[in-house]
Enzyme design. Structure first.
Site, PDB file in Angstrom:
ATOM      1  N   ASN A  36       8.987 -10.582 -28.711  1.00 58.57           N
ATOM      2  CA  ASN A  36       8.603 -11.974 -28.861  1.00 58.57           C
ATOM      3  C   ASN A  36       7.552 -12.493 -27.892  1.00 58.57           C
ATOM      4  OD1 ASN A  36      10.573 -12.696 -30.986  1.00 58.57           O
ATOM      5  ND2 ASN A  36      12.040 -12.187 -29.384  1.00 58.57           N
ATOM      6  N   TYR A  37       7.321 -11.791 -26.800  1.00 59.67           N
ATOM      7  CA  TYR A  37       6.437 -12.349 -25.783  1.00 59.67           C
ATOM      8  C   TYR A  37       5.215 -11.504 -25.447  1.00 59.67           C
ATOM      9  CZ  TYR A  37       9.891 -15.940 -24.952  1.00 59.67           C
ATOM     10  OH  TYR A  37      10.732 -17.001 -25.115  1.00 59.67           O
ATOM     11  N   LEU A  38       5.282 -10.234 -25.730  1.00 57.52           N
ATOM     12  CA  LEU A  38       4.190  -9.367 -25.298  1.00 57.52           C
ATOM     13  C   LEU A  38       3.213  -9.126 -26.435  1.00 57.52           C
ATOM     14  CD1 LEU A  38       6.363  -6.886 -23.259  1.00 57.52           C
ATOM     15  CD2 LEU A  38       5.063  -8.854 -22.446  1.00 57.52           C
TER      16      LEU A  38
END
EC number: 5.6.2.1
Length: 654
Positions: free
Chosen positions: A611-613
């Site tokens: 979800n973030y990278l």
DNA sequence: TATTAGACTTGATACAATCGAA
DNA sequence: TTCGATTGTATCAAGTCTAATA
């Protein structure tokens, strides 16, 4: 459910070891590449990669292959590997096409509707329920709810007062009046016979023959093929959750006031179907009706219903590999990249704002500093008594922080201790700038512990402000930005060109771990953790013994050679030397593995990876170092990130 | 403007499938 | 081949943020 462990996850001040995105570290970002063109424009794509893509623009024409599900790839040990590969190559590259500009999410949508939970199957007569020591036959509705509880008997939930109270209250609603008058005390209920029955059932399921298991698998596959896909704008796309959640007892996380309540069974009459007018509408099960069939192409969901615990809406949506999810994901990272370009300006500004005459501006600036530096979540207000008491940045209360003008040789230290999303504890002790510290003292003046720290701020005010600083900027963009930039920096810092692949992958995991720590992504240490560590240690010990034995042998061989000087002894020395080398390598590998595992004890890497990278960072890293992308992403992840795998080259910069 | 409904992302965890050592 | 460990997948709760509504 997990208990919030009292063990501090982020207790050590040295955790601020450089990868926290503090303003100082990022002073350089301005002079880095100037990639005006790679900006994501919501309406029209214009990344460099995309321009390349445009050149070889793939003219899509509807064709049987494309609306065929990716079935073959599902088959484990490819019955037909070649075909699987062929289909892989022919997968639709939605990222090479123009996006719609009018806010509509699709033009055509056809699906078969959801799969409902199987109806209740009453217990065999021999399975008894006892009340106050006496056997009692329950009506079907009461029995069904009782089975929900009986299945959870071994779970900690059933020992909690609130859970029991909520369950009992809702259970009684399902009873006949006769049952209601008899069953008045949950403590007098004996569900153990039922509990054992279900345990035996699950045991039996495990013991099923291969053929039986195969049959079930095939049936599941058939349902997947029938209900698991939809057609959206000429393409067959995988649906994420096409099964309706079965009834059961609500398992809220943390101290949830509603835990144990009955999650009622969802019927076709509860379902709103969304599809296009000109599609074949899904048929409700025999003798039932949908609540509504609508044709709203401004939304992405295929079906929805209102859940009875919180009264919120649940949706059936597409799988992450779908175009509709992928585009959004891509867009998210492009927004974060735009933040990269103006983050210096924003940081300068909020540092200025710490000095503002207006309290609300100071609060906003300090909160933003925390969101940026510590990757805190925004912290929306929550309705009291409806959910567990958790907070994010804007909803922090005075009781959640402690100020230390001086502690352990550090000045102006703030200690955070609060429950965040999912009631996961956030604990961090961190030195801040003097001005922030003084502001915090000011914000806390004359307040009670339960008062809001930022009483002049909420997420809506904050996001409105952010919107003015950059188009599309919201609090969560900082999390995405800081996570991705940290990964990129860490990969640069940790990867050694002369290391082998396993060592490089360890570096990758460490970079990933730095992000997970930043985002406070925790997990309960695996139940088998201690044991598996021990096993590994045993292996290491054995290897060490092997090594010293091998070394002795080498030494002996050398001495032998020194004495005899013949070819044979020379060869022996070589053989022994190689053996020592091999064992050393094996030992190192084991030690690396042990380190990796130990460091990962309470850290969950999955969430940040998913979800973030920005996946293009990882893909570029793989390409740069010649590491197969399969080592980093499993099959599902590769499907989700197909766009990134296809477009990112080795020189990609976030 | 404040509140709430709605849509969508993010998150931990339970369970299933697979792997690898014995 | 079996069994425990590891990895992958499904599940569904809990966030964020926007848009509609009062």
């Amino acid at each position: 459910m997990r208990e919030t462990s009292p063990a501090a996850i982020k207790s050590e001040p040295e955790e601020d070891n450089g990868f926290y995105p503090s303003p100082q570290h990022n002073k350089t970002s301005k002079r880095e590449h100037d990639d005006e063109d790679s900006e994501y424009k919501p309406k029209k794509v214009k990344t460099e990669q995309d321009k390349k893509a445009k050149k070889r623009k793939y003219e899509y024409e509807e064709d049987e292959e494309d609306i065929k599900p990716k079935k073959k790839t599902k088959d484990k040990k490819g019955t037909d590997g070649k075909k699987g590969k062929k289909e892989e190559e022919e997968k639709w590259k939605w990222w090479e096409e123009e996006r719609s500009t009018d806010g509509s999410k699709w033009r055509f949508l056809e699906h078969k509707g959801p799969v409902f939970a199987p109806p209740y199957d009453p217990l065999p007569d021999k399975i008894k329920f006892y009340y106050d020591g006496k056997q009692m036959k329950l009506s079907a509705p009461a029995e069904e709810v009782a089975t929900f509880f009986s299945k959870m008997l071994d779970h900690e939930y059933t020992t909690k007062d609130i859970f029991r109270k909520n369950f009992f209250k809702d259970w009684r609603k399902e009873m006949t009046s006769e049952e209601k008058s008899k069953i008045t005390d949950l403590n007098k209920c004996n569900f153990s016979d039922m509990n054992e029955y279900f345990k035996a059932q699950s045991e039996a399921r495990k013991q099923m023959s291969k053929e039986e298991k195969q049959k079930i698998k095939e049936e599941n596959e058939r349902i997947l093929q029938e209900y698991g896909f939809c057609i959206m704008d000429n393409h067959k796309e995988r649906i994420g959750n096409f099964r309706i959640e079965p009834p059961g007892l609500f398992r809220g996380r943390g101290d949830h006031p509603k835990m144990g309540m009955l999650k009622r069974r969802i019927r076709p009459e509860d379902i709103i179907i969304n599809c296009s007018k000109d599609s074949k509408h899904p048929k409700p099960p025999q003798g039932t009706k949908w609540k509504e069939v609508r044709h709203d192409n401004k939304v992405t969901w295929l079906a929805s219903w209102t859940e009875n615990i919180q009264g919120s809406i649940k949706y059936i949506m597409l799988n992450p590999s779908s175009r509709i999810k992928g585009e959004k994901d891509w867009q998210k990272y492009e927004t974060a990249r735009r933040l990269k370009k103006c983050v210096d300006r924003i940081r300068t500004q909020y540092r200025e704002d710490w000095k503002s005459k207006e309290m609300r501006i100071r609060q906003r600036a300090v909160a933003l500093y925390f969101i940026d530096k510590l990757a805190l979540r925004a912290g929306n207000e929550k309705e009291e008594g409806e959910t567990a008491d958790t907070v994010g940045c804007c909803s922090l209360r005075v009781e959640h922080i402690k100020l230390y003008p001086k502690i352990d040789d550090q000045e102006y230290v703030v200690e955070f201790d609060f429950l965040g999303k999912d009631s996961i504890r956030y604990y961090n002790k961190i030195p801040v700038e003097k001005r922030v510290f003084k502001n915090l003292q000011l914000f806390m003046e004359n307040k009670q512990p339960e008062d809001d720290l930022f009483d002049r701020l909420n997420t809506s005010i904050l996001n409105k402000h952010l919107q003015e600083l950059m188009d599309g900027l919201t609090a969560k963009v900082f999390r995405t930005y800081n996570a991705s930039i940290t990964l990129q920096q860490q990969l640069k810092q940790l990867t050694c060109s002369d290391e082998n692949i396993p060592a490089k992958i360890l570096s990758y995991n460490r970079a990933n771990r730095a992000v997970a720590i930043l985002c406070n992504h925790q997990r309960a240490p695996p139940k088998t953790f201690e044991k598996s560590m021990q096993n590994l240690q045993t292996k290491i010990d054995e290897k060490q013994n092997q090594l010293s034995a091998a070394r002795k042998q080498l030494k002996a061989a050398k001495a032998d050679h020194k004495a005899s000087h013949d070819d044979k002894s020379k060869k022996t020395v070589e053989v022994k030397r190689k053996a020592v080398q091999r064992i050393e390598e094996q030992l190192m590998k084991l030690q690396v593995q042990a380190t990796d595992r130990e460091e990962n004890k309470q850290i969950a890497l999955g969430t940040s990876k998913l979800n973030y990278l920005d996946p293009r960072i990882s893909v570029a890293w793989c390409k740069k170092w010649g590491i197969p992308v399969e080592k980093i992403y499993n099959k599902t992840q590769r499907e989700k990130f197909a766009w990134a795998i296809d477009m990112a080259e080795k020189d990609y910069e976030f």
